[in-house]
Design an enzyme around this catalytic site. Structure first.
Site, PDB file in Angstrom:
ATOM      1  N   LYS A 198       0.985  -1.166  -0.020  1.00 47.92           N
ATOM      2  CA  LYS A 198       0.082   0.049   0.073  1.00 47.92           C
ATOM      3  C   LYS A 198       0.821   1.300   0.040  1.00 47.92           C
ATOM      4  O   LYS A 198       0.983   2.064   0.926  1.00 47.92           O
ATOM      5  CB  LYS A 198      -0.806   0.075   1.138  1.00 47.92           C
ATOM      6  CG  LYS A 198      -2.113   1.222   1.198  1.00 47.92           C
ATOM      7  CD  LYS A 198      -2.971   0.945   2.526  1.00 47.92           C
ATOM      8  CE  LYS A 198      -3.967   1.744   2.559  1.00 47.92           C
ATOM      9  NZ  LYS A 198      -4.660   2.118   3.748  1.00 47.92           N
ATOM     10  N   GLY A 256     -10.266  -2.613   1.896  1.00 49.66           N
ATOM     11  CA  GLY A 256      -9.980  -1.293   2.421  1.00 49.66           C
ATOM     12  C   GLY A 256      -8.732  -0.582   1.670  1.00 49.66           C
ATOM     13  O   GLY A 256      -8.581   0.446   1.291  1.00 49.66           O
ATOM     14  N   LEU A 273      -7.332  -1.495  -1.253  1.00 49.31           N
ATOM     15  CA  LEU A 273      -7.403  -1.383  -2.727  1.00 49.31           C
ATOM     16  C   LEU A 273      -8.575  -0.134  -2.897  1.00 49.31           C
ATOM     17  O   LEU A 273      -7.917   0.927  -3.741  1.00 49.31           O
ATOM     18  CB  LEU A 273      -8.446  -2.391  -3.233  1.00 49.31           C
ATOM     19  CG  LEU A 273      -8.836  -2.696  -4.809  1.00 49.31           C
ATOM     20  CD1 LEU A 273      -9.775  -1.734  -5.494  1.00 49.31           C
ATOM     21  CD2 LEU A 273      -7.500  -2.147  -5.716  1.00 49.31           C
ATOM     22  N   LYS A 332     -11.689   9.528   3.417  1.00 50.21           N
ATOM     23  CA  LYS A 332     -10.130   9.568   3.116  1.00 50.21           C
ATOM     24  C   LYS A 332      -9.557   8.619   2.310  1.00 50.21           C
ATOM     25  O   LYS A 332     -10.185   7.635   2.158  1.00 50.21           O
ATOM     26  CB  LYS A 332      -9.681   9.133   4.622  1.00 50.21           C
ATOM     27  CG  LYS A 332      -9.967  10.481   5.642  1.00 50.21           C
ATOM     28  CD  LYS A 332      -9.155  10.299   6.773  1.00 50.21           C
ATOM     29  CE  LYS A 332      -9.785   9.214   7.903  1.00 50.21           C
ATOM     30  NZ  LYS A 332      -8.932   9.306   9.245  1.00 50.21           N
ATOM     31  N   LEU A 365     -19.251 -11.185   1.627  1.00 43.94           N
ATOM     32  CA  LEU A 365     -18.848 -11.695   2.935  1.00 43.94           C
ATOM     33  C   LEU A 365     -18.858 -13.243   3.100  1.00 43.94           C
ATOM     34  O   LEU A 365     -17.895 -13.835   3.789  1.00 43.94           O
ATOM     35  CB  LEU A 365     -19.447 -10.970   4.057  1.00 43.94           C
ATOM     36  CG  LEU A 365     -19.571  -9.553   4.146  1.00 43.94           C
ATOM     37  CD1 LEU A 365     -20.355  -9.059   5.324  1.00 43.94           C
ATOM     38  CD2 LEU A 365     -18.231  -8.814   4.169  1.00 43.94           C
ATOM     39  N   HIS A 368      -5.480  -5.030  10.437  1.00 43.65           N
ATOM     40  CA  HIS A 368      -5.852  -3.617  10.792  1.00 43.65           C
ATOM     41  C   HIS A 368      -6.670  -3.694  12.100  1.00 43.65           C
ATOM     42  O   HIS A 368      -6.617  -2.787  12.971  1.00 43.65           O
ATOM     43  CB  HIS A 368      -6.691  -2.556   9.629  1.00 43.65           C
ATOM     44  CG  HIS A 368      -6.838  -1.518  10.269  1.00 43.65           C
ATOM     45  ND1 HIS A 368      -6.357  -0.187  10.621  1.00 43.65           N
ATOM     46  CD2 HIS A 368      -8.220  -0.923  10.333  1.00 43.65           C
ATOM     47  CE1 HIS A 368      -6.575   0.565  11.146  1.00 43.65           C
ATOM     48  NE2 HIS A 368      -8.118   0.420  10.899  1.00 43.65           N
TER      49      HIS A 368
END
Length: 424
Positions: free
Chosen positions: A120, A150, A152, A187, A215, A311
């Site tokens: 990233k 997230g 990507l 963001k 999912l 994360h």
């Protein structure tokens, strides 16, 4: 769900008398020093303008159903699209995506991008920008479609914010953490050096389509990873959501959120709670943010632990530590603190990591203080479902809380069926 950013129209720079306040509500306009038309030459200007922002976040079941036009029409009229897809998502859903785009007659190119925390970086952003160039994307009418987790969507969002200074994009989050956190805000960002998301912009997707069916292909650990961010919202602002997690969290972990009633309720409350906090402070002009809970120590711990911690796992370790801090300050009672820690364990999330030691925690707090403009502005739970901000956390208090948590975690791991009975 529409998330407007309340702003005012920008001033008309061609107004006849720039020495007066030009059109624009609440002081917006062009304010020169002097009168460049009728009097002394102007020697300085204050420009006050604003950009209205509105973007959509919506649950869209069957987003890759060939008969569902939502994705093809998202962000603008149907037409050409550059589609950027996470490599793992492409393995799992690439055939469905091709059939969908063919059925909807979307002229497109697909760029498959390896997307995880170790890659990233700006190099990934440049890859996307290069593909935007070669595709010949228009500036406004051909939003890029980002399909993935997230990492990507953060990378694609940053590339789009930089490309011609602003190119629209559409998000289709495919992970739980993307559905409830990374995929719904404004963001973008990439890691730089040893710092998480150190380079980034505010550039919300024009449309975000949430399909919980993705999912079903997540492994158990990644469901837990997203549950940590849902738990964050519950602990700091939504006691009812905390109760849902206590009653249904383990089942949602077991079934990959395919329990219709509970899954919809938890996802809906989590997304709404996140957007409710973000909307009035989208650009983070105010640095006291409840959604920073769990994100004071975790950025440093996560980056130094890579690839060991996901994360959400790092966020949970941070929340466990600050739960103990809150208990020792009397913001939580013993029963509440125990409920929090035991729910974390029930969701199979870590409450401790060896990096939670005094030196690393002190360095993490110092970096957070710089990030929050010279103050800690540290969110702590005040009861379950509410929070307060503190500015006076010191090293000794951190070390004591971390030591207690390390002992509690070791005892719980040694006797998971019985529990230790120890209270914070």
């Amino acid at each position: 769900m529409s998330i407007p950013h309340p702003q005012h129209r920008s001033a008309d720079p061609g107004a006849r008398n720039p020495g007066a306040q030009l059109p624009g509500a609440h002081g917006h306009g062009l304010h020169p020093t002097g009168d460049p038309v009728d009097g002394a030459p102007a020697t300085g200007w204050t420009v006050a303008t604003a950009l209205p922002v509105s973007y959509r976040v919506r649950f869209t079941p069957g987003v890759l159903d060939p008969g569902n036009p939502a994705l093809a029409a998202a962000g603008g009229p149907p037409g050409r699209r550059l589609v950027v897809v996470d490599a793992r998502v492409h393995e799992l859903h690439g055939d469905r995506l091709r059939r969908y785009l063919a059925a909807q007659a979307v002229e497109h190119e697909t760029h498959v991008l390896l997307a995880h925390e170790q890659v990233k970086t700006m190099d990934a952003v440049f890859q996307v920008a290069d593909r935007m160039d070669s595709f010949g994307i228009s500036r406004r009418g051909e939003p890029v479609i980002a399909i993935g987790g997230g990492v990507l969507t953060d990378v694609v969002g940053l590339a789009c914010s930089l490309y011609r200074r602003s190119t629209p994009f559409v998000r289709v989050p495919t992970t739980l953490i993307g559905l409830v956190d990374a995929g719904v805000g404004a963001k973008t960002g990439v890691n730089h050096g040893r710092h998480k998301n150190r380079l980034g912009t505010y550039h919300p997707a024009v449309d975000t389509l949430l399909d919980p069916a993705f999912l079903t292909t997540l492994d158990r650990r990644h469901i837990g990873n997203g549950l940590a961010e849902i738990l964050k919202v519950a602990l700091i602002k939504d006691a009812a959501l905390f109760g849902l997690l206590e009653r249904h969290g383990r089942d949602l972990l077991d079934t990959g959120f395919q329990s219709p009633a509970a899954g919809a309720a938890v996802l809906g409350r989590a997304v709404h709670g996140m957007l409710q906090e973000l909307q009035p402070n989208l650009w983070e002009h105010r640095l006291e943010r409840l959604m920073d809970y769990g994100h004071s120590f975790s950025p440093t711990v996560e980056m130094r632990a890579l690839p060991e911690l996901l994360h959400g796992e790092a966020v949970c370790v941070d929340m466990a530590l600050t739960t103990v801090v809150a208990r020792r300050r009397g913001l939580l009672d013993a029963r509440q603190a125990e409920r929090v820690l035991r729910l974390m364990r029930r969701l199979e999330l870590p409450v401790w990591h060896p990096l939670m030691e005094p030196v690393t925690l002190a360095e993490a707090l110092a970096d957070t203080v710089r990030h929050r403009d010279g103050r800690q502005r540290l969110p702590l739970p005040s009861g379950i479902g509410a929070g307060v901000f503190v500015d006076d956390l010191d090293g000794a208090e951190l070390a004591a809380a971390a030591g207690w948590l390390r002992t509690w975690s070791a005892r719980e791991s040694a006797a998971p069926a019985q529990g230790s009975g120890t209270r914070a």
